[in-house]
Design a protein around this motif. Structure first.
Motif, short mmCIF file in Angstrom:
data_model
loop_
_atom_site.label_atom_id
_atom_site.label_comp_id
_atom_site.label_asym_id
_atom_site.label_seq_id
_atom_site.Cartn_x
_atom_site.Cartn_y
_atom_site.Cartn_z
N PRO A 79 3.85 1.35 13.60
CA PRO A 79 3.03 0.23 13.14
C PRO A 79 3.50 -0.30 11.78
O PRO A 79 4.22 0.38 11.06
N GLY A 80 3.05 -1.48 11.46
CA GLY A 80 3.49 -2.19 10.25
C GLY A 80 3.32 -1.43 8.96
O GLY A 80 2.75 -0.35 8.90
N ARG A 81 3.81 -2.02 7.93
CA ARG A 81 3.82 -1.39 6.60
C ARG A 81 2.41 -1.13 6.06
O ARG A 81 2.24 -0.33 5.18
N ARG A 82 1.43 -1.80 6.57
CA ARG A 82 0.07 -1.60 6.08
C ARG A 82 -0.56 -0.33 6.65
O ARG A 82 -1.64 0.04 6.27
N THR A 83 0.11 0.27 7.57
CA THR A 83 -0.40 1.50 8.18
C THR A 83 -0.34 2.63 7.16
O THR A 83 0.66 2.81 6.48
N ARG A 148 5.74 4.90 1.60
CA ARG A 148 4.84 4.84 0.43
C ARG A 148 5.65 4.56 -0.83
O ARG A 148 5.24 3.76 -1.68
N ALA A 149 6.82 5.17 -0.96
CA ALA A 149 7.65 4.95 -2.14
C ALA A 149 8.20 3.53 -2.20
O ALA A 149 8.42 2.99 -3.28
N ARG A 150 8.41 2.91 -1.06
CA ARG A 150 8.94 1.55 -1.01
C ARG A 150 7.88 0.48 -1.16
O ARG A 150 8.18 -0.68 -1.38
N ARG A 151 6.62 0.88 -1.04
CA ARG A 151 5.51 -0.08 -1.14
C ARG A 151 5.44 -0.61 -2.57
O ARG A 151 5.46 0.16 -3.53
N PRO A 152 5.32 -1.92 -2.73
CA PRO A 152 5.22 -2.47 -4.09
C PRO A 152 3.95 -2.01 -4.78
O PRO A 152 2.91 -1.86 -4.16
N VAL A 153 4.06 -1.81 -6.07
CA VAL A 153 2.93 -1.38 -6.87
C VAL A 153 2.02 -2.60 -7.11
O VAL A 153 2.48 -3.64 -7.54
N ARG A 154 0.74 -2.45 -6.86
CA ARG A 154 -0.23 -3.53 -7.08
C ARG A 154 -0.92 -3.31 -8.42
O ARG A 154 -1.35 -2.22 -8.74
#
Length: 155
Positions: A79-83, A148-154
């Motif tokens: 599933p997509g990156r939001r998973t 998780r490591a590739r997810r941009p920091v918000r």
């Protein structure tokens, strides 16, 4: 027959569906490599007779092959990156455990039931299933951590 199909899974999927579903994205080379390596390694191990001459080859193969295969499947189809990472791990574990069971059923149908020591195969099958499922769990954890490591920091 199974080896070429396994190695062609990602390109065939990409050709059939992926190009439209992933418009603008490049071919998933990393996922393709991870899905193809276990088939190549197993074929090489069979050709060089490692499964009968190297005592640890079968165990390492079941763990490593399912880890590589599951990581590739997760990168190509998960599933997509939001998973969330928990879902990624569970999808990996579900895929890997199911695929390991199907592989062992295939081994049984292909040659295990014809062995003269067929009754002694049960412990090996249980070990193979445990190692394959463990490799899949590790792959799920690693892919979840990588995502998780590739997810941009918000902020």
């Amino acid at each position: 027959m199974v080896y070429p199909l396994g190695a062609l899974a990602v390109p065939l999927w990409w050709w059939r569906r992926g190009r439209r579903a992933w418009a603008g994205r490049t071919f998933p080379w990393g996922a393709d490599l991870l899905v193809t390596l276990p088939w190549l390694s197993d074929l090489t191990g069979n050709r060089l007779n490692f499964f009968d001459t190297v005592t640890w080859w079968d165990d390492v193969s079941h763990f490593a092959h399912w880890a590589l295969l599951t990581a590739g499947v997760l990168l190509a189809w998960a599933p997509g990156r939001r998973t969330g990472p928990g879902v990624v791990v569970m999808v990996g574990l579900g895929f890997g455990a199911t695929a390991a069971v199907l592989w062992e059923l295939g081994e049984y149908a292909a040659f295990l039931r014809t062995l003269p020591t067929y009754q002694l195969v049960y412990p090996d099958t249980l070990g193979d299933l445990t190692l394959g499922t463990s490799g899949s769990l590790l792959a799920g954890l690693l892919v979840a951590a990588w995502r998780r490591a590739r997810r941009p920091v918000r902020e």
